[in-house]
Design a protein around this motif. Structure first.
Motif, PDB file in Angstrom:
ATOM      1  N   GLU A   1      -0.641   1.516  13.835  1.00 65.71           N
ATOM      2  CA  GLU A   1      -1.114   0.764  12.666  1.00 65.71           C
ATOM      3  C   GLU A   1      -2.282  -0.080  13.149  1.00 65.71           C
ATOM      4  OE1 GLU A   1      -2.075  -0.226   9.393  1.00 65.71           O
ATOM      5  OE2 GLU A   1      -0.055   0.604   9.174  1.00 65.71           O
ATOM      6  N   PRO A   2      -3.516   0.175  12.662  1.00 68.31           N
ATOM      7  CA  PRO A   2      -4.681  -0.503  13.243  1.00 68.31           C
ATOM      8  C   PRO A   2      -4.800  -1.988  12.935  1.00 68.31           C
ATOM      9  CG  PRO A   2      -5.345   0.813  11.359  1.00 68.31           C
ATOM     10  CD  PRO A   2      -3.903   1.124  11.613  1.00 68.31           C
ATOM     11  N   TRP A   3      -4.185  -2.466  11.864  1.00 68.43           N
ATOM     12  CA  TRP A   3      -4.351  -3.870  11.492  1.00 68.43           C
ATOM     13  C   TRP A   3      -3.370  -4.727  12.268  1.00 68.43           C
ATOM     14  CZ3 TRP A   3      -8.685  -3.589   9.148  1.00 68.43           C
ATOM     15  CH2 TRP A   3      -8.984  -2.502   8.326  1.00 68.43           C
TER      16      TRP A   3
ATOM     17  N   LEU B   1       0.826  -1.215   0.000  1.00 69.62           N
ATOM     18  CA  LEU B   1       0.000   0.000   0.000  1.00 69.62           C
ATOM     19  C   LEU B   1       0.855   1.258   0.000  1.00 69.62           C
ATOM     20  CD1 LEU B   1      -3.009  -0.537   2.457  1.00 69.62           C
ATOM     21  CD2 LEU B   1      -3.103  -0.035   0.008  1.00 69.62           C
ATOM     22  N   ASP B   2       2.020   1.171   0.649  1.00 72.05           N
ATOM     23  CA  ASP B   2       2.877   2.345   0.777  1.00 72.05           C
ATOM     24  C   ASP B   2       3.754   2.606  -0.443  1.00 72.05           C
ATOM     25  OD1 ASP B   2       1.935   3.035   3.297  1.00 72.05           O
ATOM     26  OD2 ASP B   2       3.385   1.757   4.317  1.00 72.05           O
ATOM     27  N   ARG B   3       3.713   1.709  -1.429  1.00 69.40           N
ATOM     28  CA  ARG B   3       4.534   1.915  -2.623  1.00 69.40           C
ATOM     29  C   ARG B   3       3.991   3.092  -3.423  1.00 69.40           C
ATOM     30  NH1 ARG B   3       8.036  -2.434  -4.199  1.00 69.40           N
ATOM     31  NH2 ARG B   3       8.159  -1.389  -6.202  1.00 69.40           N
ATOM     32  N   ARG B   4       4.866   3.891  -3.955  1.00 69.24           N
ATOM     33  CA  ARG B   4       4.435   5.094  -4.676  1.00 69.24           C
ATOM     34  C   ARG B   4       4.395   4.907  -6.190  1.00 69.24           C
ATOM     35  NH1 ARG B   4       4.098   5.626   0.048  1.00 69.24           N
ATOM     36  NH2 ARG B   4       4.567   7.461   1.312  1.00 69.24           N
ATOM     37  N   ASP B   5       5.161   3.941  -6.724  1.00 72.66           N
ATOM     38  CA  ASP B   5       5.299   3.861  -8.174  1.00 72.66           C
ATOM     39  C   ASP B   5       4.126   3.169  -8.862  1.00 72.66           C
ATOM     40  OD1 ASP B   5       6.079   1.550  -6.939  1.00 72.66           O
ATOM     41  OD2 ASP B   5       7.743   1.115  -8.292  1.00 72.66           O
ATOM     42  N   TYR B   6       3.458   2.228  -8.190  1.00 71.21           N
ATOM     43  CA  TYR B   6       2.293   1.593  -8.808  1.00 71.21           C
ATOM     44  C   TYR B   6       1.275   1.207  -7.729  1.00 71.21           C
ATOM     45  CZ  TYR B   6       4.864  -2.683  -7.579  1.00 71.21           C
ATOM     46  OH  TYR B   6       5.550  -3.657  -6.904  1.00 71.21           O
TER      47      TYR B   6
ATOM     48  N   SER C   1      -6.621   5.632  -5.994  1.00 73.03           N
ATOM     49  CA  SER C   1      -6.834   6.862  -5.243  1.00 73.03           C
ATOM     50  C   SER C   1      -5.621   7.750  -5.418  1.00 73.03           C
ATOM     51  CB  SER C   1      -7.041   6.566  -3.755  1.00 73.03           C
ATOM     52  OG  SER C   1      -6.990   7.762  -3.011  1.00 73.03           O
ATOM     53  N   PRO C   2      -5.823   8.995  -5.863  1.00 70.36           N
ATOM     54  CA  PRO C   2      -4.674   9.881  -6.039  1.00 70.36           C
ATOM     55  C   PRO C   2      -4.069  10.320  -4.713  1.00 70.36           C
ATOM     56  CG  PRO C   2      -6.720  11.073  -6.436  1.00 70.36           C
ATOM     57  CD  PRO C   2      -7.088   9.628  -6.261  1.00 70.36           C
ATOM     58  N   TRP C   3      -4.796  10.153  -3.603  1.00 71.37           N
ATOM     59  CA  TRP C   3      -4.322  10.595  -2.297  1.00 71.37           C
ATOM     60  C   TRP C   3      -4.078   9.427  -1.353  1.00 71.37           C
ATOM     61  CZ3 TRP C   3      -8.748  13.191  -4.380  1.00 71.37           C
ATOM     62  CH2 TRP C   3      -8.436  14.409  -4.968  1.00 71.37           C
ATOM     63  N   LEU C   4      -3.762   8.268  -1.901  1.00 69.63           N
ATOM     64  CA  LEU C   4      -3.555   7.103  -1.055  1.00 69.63           C
ATOM     65  C   LEU C   4      -2.444   7.317  -0.020  1.00 69.63           C
ATOM     66  CD1 LEU C   4      -4.227   4.211  -0.274  1.00 69.63           C
ATOM     67  CD2 LEU C   4      -2.668   3.435  -2.073  1.00 69.63           C
ATOM     68  N   PRO C   5      -1.263   7.814  -0.392  1.00 74.31           N
ATOM     69  CA  PRO C   5      -0.222   8.026   0.625  1.00 74.31           C
ATOM     70  C   PRO C   5      -0.671   9.015   1.709  1.00 74.31           C
ATOM     71  CG  PRO C   5       0.730   8.093  -1.567  1.00 74.31           C
ATOM     72  CD  PRO C   5      -0.763   8.096  -1.749  1.00 74.31           C
ATOM     73  N   THR C   6      -1.384  10.064   1.300  1.00 71.75           N
ATOM     74  CA  THR C   6      -1.874  11.050   2.266  1.00 71.75           C
ATOM     75  C   THR C   6      -2.886  10.407   3.212  1.00 71.75           C
ATOM     76  OG1 THR C   6      -1.566  12.808   0.646  1.00 71.75           O
ATOM     77  CG2 THR C   6      -3.017  13.286   2.512  1.00 71.75           C
ATOM     78  N   HIS C   7      -3.748   9.584   2.657  1.00 67.69           N
ATOM     79  CA  HIS C   7      -4.746   8.925   3.482  1.00 67.69           C
ATOM     80  C   HIS C   7      -4.097   7.955   4.464  1.00 67.69           C
ATOM     81  CE1 HIS C   7      -7.943   5.960   4.439  1.00 67.69           C
ATOM     82  NE2 HIS C   7      -8.653   7.059   4.565  1.00 67.69           N
ATOM     83  N   ARG C   8      -3.100   7.208   4.013  1.00 66.82           N
ATOM     84  CA  ARG C   8      -2.401   6.279   4.911  1.00 66.82           C
ATOM     85  C   ARG C   8      -1.753   7.040   6.062  1.00 66.82           C
ATOM     86  NH1 ARG C   8      -2.145   1.758   6.284  1.00 66.82           N
ATOM     87  NH2 ARG C   8       0.044   1.295   5.973  1.00 66.82           N
ATOM     88  N   ALA C   9      -1.120   8.179   5.754  1.00 70.32           N
ATOM     89  CA  ALA C   9      -0.484   8.987   6.801  1.00 70.32           C
ATOM     90  C   ALA C   9      -1.539   9.547   7.754  1.00 70.32           C
ATOM     91  CB  ALA C   9       0.311  10.124   6.167  1.00 70.32           C
ATOM     92  N   MET C  10      -2.686   9.934   7.222  1.00 70.40           N
ATOM     93  CA  MET C  10      -3.765  10.473   8.041  1.00 70.40           C
ATOM     94  C   MET C  10      -4.298   9.418   9.013  1.00 70.40           C
ATOM     95  SD  MET C  10      -7.220  12.364   6.690  1.00 70.40           S
ATOM     96  CE  MET C  10      -7.814  10.885   5.886  1.00 70.40           C
ATOM     97  N   VAL C  11      -4.446   8.171   8.529  1.00 69.20           N
ATOM     98  CA  VAL C  11      -4.920   7.085   9.392  1.00 69.20           C
ATOM     99  C   VAL C  11      -3.948   6.847  10.536  1.00 69.20           C
ATOM    100  CG1 VAL C  11      -5.332   4.592   9.494  1.00 69.20           C
ATOM    101  CG2 VAL C  11      -6.315   5.938   7.632  1.00 69.20           C
TER     102      VAL C  11
END
Length: 199
Positions: A152-154, A125-130, A135-145
Motif C-alpha cells: 500500500e503506497p500511502w 475507496l474499497d467499498r463497492r456499494d457507493y 470510475s467503473p473500474w475503481l476496484p480493479t485499479h486499486r488491485a492493480m496498484v
C-alpha cells in the motif's frame, strides 16, 4: 544535461495564475513567472516540458503535438518504485516549534489523527456499494496498484518514507537548493521518525 543549462518558468497549468507566487526559486536558480498558462506556452513550442501532478489539456487532445514523456507511465513508475523504493511524498505537515514546545503531545495526536483518517479513506475507496470516485473500474485499479507496487503506497512517518525523503534531500543539495546535504533527522521531530506504516 547540465542543471545550470535549465531555465524554469512558474505559472498556472491550464489557466493563468490569478496572482504572483513570488519567491518560487532560490537565488541562482533562473525562474520566471508567466502571465499565460504553461499549456499555452508548450503548445506554441516556447517551453520544452511541463512538470505537473496532472497532464495539461493539450496532452489529452489527439491532434496535439504535446504528449506524456512516458506513455505507459504505470509500467515505468512501477519499475522505478521496485528498483529504488521511492514513492513520491505528496504532502508534508509543518508545525511551529513553539506550538510543539507548548503542547508536547501534539505530534503524537496529529500522527494518530492522520493515520486514522488514512485507514478510513482507504477502506472507503474499497467499498463497492457507493464508490466516491466516478470510475467503473475503481476496484480493479486499486488491485492493480497493490499488485504493481506489492504494498500500500500511502504511508506516514519518516521511516516509512525514508527512501523518498533521502532522495529528495540529496537532489535538493545537488541542485543547489540547500547549502549542505540534509538528513531526514534534521527536519523532523523524533516522534514521527519511526511512525509505523499504515497498510
Amino acid at each position: 544535461m547540465d542543471r545550470d543549462s535549465l531555465s524554469w518558468i512558474s505559472g498556472g497549468l491550464n489557466e493563468p495564475l490569478l496572482e504572483s507566487r513570488g519567491g518560487a526559486a532560490p537565488d541562482g536558480v533562473p525562474c520566471a513567472e508567466t502571465v499565460e498558462s504553461l499549456d499555452a506556452l508548450i503548445q506554441r513550442g516556447e517551453i520544452d516540458a511541463i512538470i505537473s501532478p496532472i497532464e495539461p489539456n493539450s496532452a489529452r487532445d489527439p491532434a496535439s503535438r504535446v504528449s506524456r514523456l512516458f506513455p505507459d507511465s504505470l509500467a515505468v513508475e512501477s519499475a522505478y518504485f521496485t528498483r529504488t523504493g521511492i514513492f513520491p511524498v505528496m504532502h508534508c505537515l509543518v508545525v511551529r516549534r513553539t506550538l510543539l514546545e507548548a503542547h508536547p503531545t501534539l505530534t503524537g495526536a496529529l500522527m494518530k489523527a492522520f493515520e486514522n483518517a488514512l485507514v478510513f479513506a482507504l477502506k472507503d475507496l474499497d467499498r463497492r456499494d457507493y464508490p466516491k470516485v466516478a470510475s467503473p473500474w475503481l476496484p480493479t485499479h486499486r488491485a492493480m496498484v497493490r499488485a504493481a507496487l506489492n504494498c500500500e503506497p500511502w504511508t506516514y512517518g519518516v521511516e516509512a518514507n525514508d527512501a523518498a525523503i533521502s532522495a529528495l534531500l540529496r537532489y535538493a543539495h545537488e541542485d543547489g537548493l540547500t547549502s549542505k546535504r540534509l538528513d531526514p533527522s534534521d527536519l523532523f521531530v523524533p516522534e514521527v521518525q519511526h511512525g509505523p506504516p499504515v497498510v
